[in-house]
Design a protein around this motif. Structure first.
Motif, mmCIF file in Angstrom:
data_model
loop_
_atom_site.group_PDB
_atom_site.id
_atom_site.type_symbol
_atom_site.label_atom_id
_atom_site.label_comp_id
_atom_site.label_asym_id
_atom_site.label_seq_id
_atom_site.Cartn_x
_atom_site.Cartn_y
_atom_site.Cartn_z
ATOM 1 N N GLU A 76 0.659 -1.389 0.027
ATOM 2 C CA GLU A 76 -0.043 0.019 0.095
ATOM 3 C C GLU A 76 0.930 1.307 -0.022
ATOM 4 O OE1 GLU A 76 -2.180 1.038 3.659
ATOM 5 O OE2 GLU A 76 -0.818 -0.543 4.799
ATOM 6 N N ASP A 77 0.388 2.154 -0.594
ATOM 7 C CA ASP A 77 1.003 3.572 -0.545
ATOM 8 C C ASP A 77 0.578 4.326 0.641
ATOM 9 O OD1 ASP A 77 2.210 3.391 -2.951
ATOM 10 O OD2 ASP A 77 0.542 4.180 -4.033
ATOM 11 N N LEU A 78 1.787 4.890 1.427
ATOM 12 C CA LEU A 78 1.545 5.552 2.656
ATOM 13 C C LEU A 78 1.722 7.176 2.370
ATOM 14 C CD1 LEU A 78 3.180 3.283 5.260
ATOM 15 C CD2 LEU A 78 0.835 3.205 4.651
ATOM 16 N N THR A 79 1.014 8.044 3.198
ATOM 17 C CA THR A 79 1.414 9.623 3.001
ATOM 18 C C THR A 79 2.422 9.574 3.788
ATOM 19 O OG1 THR A 79 -0.078 9.918 4.900
ATOM 20 C CG2 THR A 79 -0.993 10.063 2.987
ATOM 21 N N PHE A 80 3.329 11.130 3.922
ATOM 22 C CA PHE A 80 4.396 10.994 4.608
ATOM 23 C C PHE A 80 4.005 10.906 6.359
ATOM 24 C CE2 PHE A 80 7.054 13.662 7.425
ATOM 25 C CZ PHE A 80 8.144 13.424 6.949
ATOM 26 N N ASP A 81 2.890 11.527 6.487
ATOM 27 C CA ASP A 81 2.652 11.412 8.111
ATOM 28 C C ASP A 81 2.290 9.995 8.124
ATOM 29 O OD1 ASP A 81 2.601 14.016 8.307
ATOM 30 O OD2 ASP A 81 0.424 14.326 8.480
ATOM 31 N N GLU A 82 1.468 8.925 7.510
ATOM 32 C CA GLU A 82 1.288 7.784 7.757
ATOM 33 C C GLU A 82 2.553 6.877 8.004
ATOM 34 O OE1 GLU A 82 -3.009 7.193 5.991
ATOM 35 O OE2 GLU A 82 -1.107 6.698 4.491
ATOM 36 N N ALA A 83 3.555 7.245 6.888
ATOM 37 C CA ALA A 83 4.831 6.759 7.094
ATOM 38 C C ALA A 83 5.903 7.082 8.338
ATOM 39 C CB ALA A 83 5.606 6.988 5.851
ATOM 40 N N LEU A 84 5.676 8.135 8.573
ATOM 41 C CA LEU A 84 6.312 8.875 9.688
ATOM 42 C C LEU A 84 5.907 8.195 11.031
ATOM 43 C CD1 LEU A 84 8.510 10.694 10.987
ATOM 44 C CD2 LEU A 84 6.661 12.371 11.128
ATOM 45 N N ALA A 85 4.680 7.977 11.178
ATOM 46 C CA ALA A 85 3.905 7.258 12.391
ATOM 47 C C ALA A 85 4.207 5.748 12.443
ATOM 48 C CB ALA A 85 2.551 7.532 12.284
ATOM 49 N N GLU A 86 4.233 5.133 11.407
ATOM 50 C CA GLU A 86 4.728 3.693 11.237
ATOM 51 C C GLU A 86 6.256 3.565 11.635
ATOM 52 O OE1 GLU A 86 3.733 -0.127 10.851
ATOM 53 O OE2 GLU A 86 2.408 1.529 11.045
ATOM 54 N N VAL A 100 15.115 9.724 21.966
ATOM 55 C CA VAL A 100 14.827 10.574 20.561
ATOM 56 C C VAL A 100 15.986 10.666 19.992
ATOM 57 C CG1 VAL A 100 14.174 12.747 19.841
ATOM 58 C CG2 VAL A 100 12.703 11.574 21.517
ATOM 59 N N LYS A 101 17.172 10.745 20.639
ATOM 60 C CA LYS A 101 18.403 10.921 19.855
ATOM 61 C C LYS A 101 18.691 9.654 19.273
ATOM 62 C CE LYS A 101 20.296 15.193 22.216
ATOM 63 N NZ LYS A 101 21.617 15.669 23.035
ATOM 64 N N ASP A 102 18.441 8.237 19.803
ATOM 65 C CA ASP A 102 18.816 7.187 19.288
ATOM 66 C C ASP A 102 18.005 7.203 17.984
ATOM 67 O OD1 ASP A 102 20.201 6.262 21.571
ATOM 68 O OD2 ASP A 102 18.713 5.329 22.328
ATOM 69 N N PHE A 103 16.734 7.378 18.077
ATOM 70 C CA PHE A 103 15.970 7.304 16.854
ATOM 71 C C PHE A 103 16.533 8.354 15.720
ATOM 72 C CE2 PHE A 103 11.524 8.098 14.944
ATOM 73 C CZ PHE A 103 11.687 7.036 14.072
ATOM 74 N N LYS A 104 16.861 9.524 15.924
ATOM 75 C CA LYS A 104 17.469 10.441 15.183
ATOM 76 C C LYS A 104 18.800 10.053 14.618
ATOM 77 C CE LYS A 104 18.946 15.326 14.781
ATOM 78 N NZ LYS A 104 20.175 14.944 14.013
ATOM 79 N N SER A 105 19.645 9.540 15.229
ATOM 80 C CA SER A 105 20.885 8.890 14.821
ATOM 81 C C SER A 105 20.455 7.674 13.960
ATOM 82 C CB SER A 105 21.772 8.493 15.886
ATOM 83 O OG SER A 105 22.960 7.821 15.413
ATOM 84 N N LYS A 115 9.490 14.590 16.654
ATOM 85 C CA LYS A 115 8.532 14.924 17.624
ATOM 86 C C LYS A 115 7.135 14.808 17.206
ATOM 87 C CE LYS A 115 7.352 19.082 20.345
ATOM 88 N NZ LYS A 115 7.385 20.783 20.625
ATOM 89 N N GLU A 116 7.101 15.254 15.980
ATOM 90 C CA GLU A 116 5.640 15.011 15.151
ATOM 91 C C GLU A 116 5.463 13.572 15.345
ATOM 92 O OE1 GLU A 116 3.545 15.693 10.630
ATOM 93 O OE2 GLU A 116 5.839 16.382 11.112
ATOM 94 N N GLY A 117 6.182 12.824 14.819
ATOM 95 C CA GLY A 117 5.764 11.158 14.832
ATOM 96 C C GLY A 117 5.505 10.694 16.105
ATOM 97 N N LEU A 118 6.259 11.175 17.154
ATOM 98 C CA LEU A 118 5.953 10.611 18.349
ATOM 99 C C LEU A 118 4.355 11.149 18.921
ATOM 100 C CD1 LEU A 118 9.237 11.066 20.776
ATOM 101 C CD2 LEU A 118 7.595 8.835 20.497
ATOM 102 N N GLY A 119 4.041 12.410 18.641
ATOM 103 C CA GLY A 119 2.845 12.954 18.721
ATOM 104 C C GLY A 119 1.664 12.025 18.306
ATOM 105 N N MET A 120 1.999 11.198 16.992
ATOM 106 C CA MET A 120 0.901 10.780 16.307
ATOM 107 C C MET A 120 0.920 9.245 17.086
ATOM 108 S SD MET A 120 1.321 11.399 12.310
ATOM 109 C CE MET A 120 3.084 11.506 12.181
ATOM 110 N N VAL A 121 2.081 8.610 17.820
ATOM 111 C CA VAL A 121 1.929 7.341 18.338
ATOM 112 C C VAL A 121 1.941 7.267 19.628
ATOM 113 C CG1 VAL A 121 2.450 6.551 16.094
ATOM 114 C CG2 VAL A 121 4.182 6.855 17.592
#
Length: 251
Positions: A76-86, A100-105, A115-121
């Protein structure tokens, strides 16, 4: 040349026709594309970055390439927000507790995107602050308690090592590595003992055997030494050769 090469790769790898690096070089040469030395590496890297090819199964002891659309078909195709959340959810489910820094690296996302991704999940995750650091994680699945002691011989780029940056200290709860003066680690591989970094290792391949050398942060007891040799024996079995007794030294 790169576009022509990518198109050719789609043709020669189609239908699960996994090819080695050497075989791909020969196919490119047959099509009139010069692909010797670094040129072949650049062609393959470009095709990987464009999501045309990826790693295929081993052919004996040789690595192969495959079409990514066949190896990992997109459902399936995901929007940017859907992909970011997943992606955010999957990282902390698979790597938590992590920061968060682990995830960033690991992801190369910006802090704003994370921050946006965490806000969604965040409602599907838990977090706990320890020594001023917020660790995010999902409720762990229930697995049988692992046998102890257990030793794993990991490569330096294994996800268990590279999946973290800020919170790598969780791999060394006792502080054994941090208590030592800074020095060059003698070997690249990581010796993991019951989830903790116990030392480093390297291999020396011979005609019919493999020698595993380890540099340890502390001496091992008899049970731990047996677990280390068992891990080395499993590695030799994977390579199809016998394993010599492990040679251990102190860091």
């Amino acid at each position: 040349v790169l576009n022509k090469s990518a198109a050719l790769l789609e043709n020669v790898l189609h239908g699960g026709n996994y090819l080695t690096r050497k075989e791909i070089g020969a196919a490119l040469k047959s099509a009139g594309i010069v692909a010797n030395r670094f040129r072949l590496a650049y062609i393959l890297m470009n095709a990987e970055l464009k999501a045309v090819i990826c790693s295929g199964p081993l052919n004996g002891k040789q690595h192969t390439y495959a079409l990514i659309d066949e190896r990992a078909p997109q459902t399936e195709d995901l929007t940017f927000d859907e992909a970011l959340a997943e992606l955010t959810l999957r990282y902390f489910r698979g790597h938590g507790p992590a920061t968060v820094k682990d995830f960033k690296s690991w992801s190369s996302l910006t802090l704003a995107e994370i921050k946006e991704g965490l806000g969604m999940v965040e409602s599907r995750l838990e977090h706990e602050v320890i020594d001023g650091l917020a660790y995010w994680f999902a409720e762990p699945a229930q697995y049988p308690e692992p046998k102890s002691p257990t030793v794993r011989l990991l490569q330096v780029y294994d996800e268990y090592i590279m999946g973290y940056s800020e919170s790598r200290s969780v791999l060394d709860v006792s502080g054994a590595t941090r208590s030592l003066p800074e020095r060059t680690v003698p070997f690249n591989g990581a010796v993991i003992l019951d989830s903790q970094l116990a030392g480093h290792w390297r291999r020396t391949l011979k005609k019919t055997s493999v020698l595993i050398e380890v540099a340890l942060y502390r001496p091992l007891d008899d049970a731990e030494t047996h677990a280390l040799q068992t891990a080395a024996d499993q590695y030799g079995e994977f390579l199809g050769v016998t394993t010599e007794p492990v040679v251990a030294t102190a860091i």
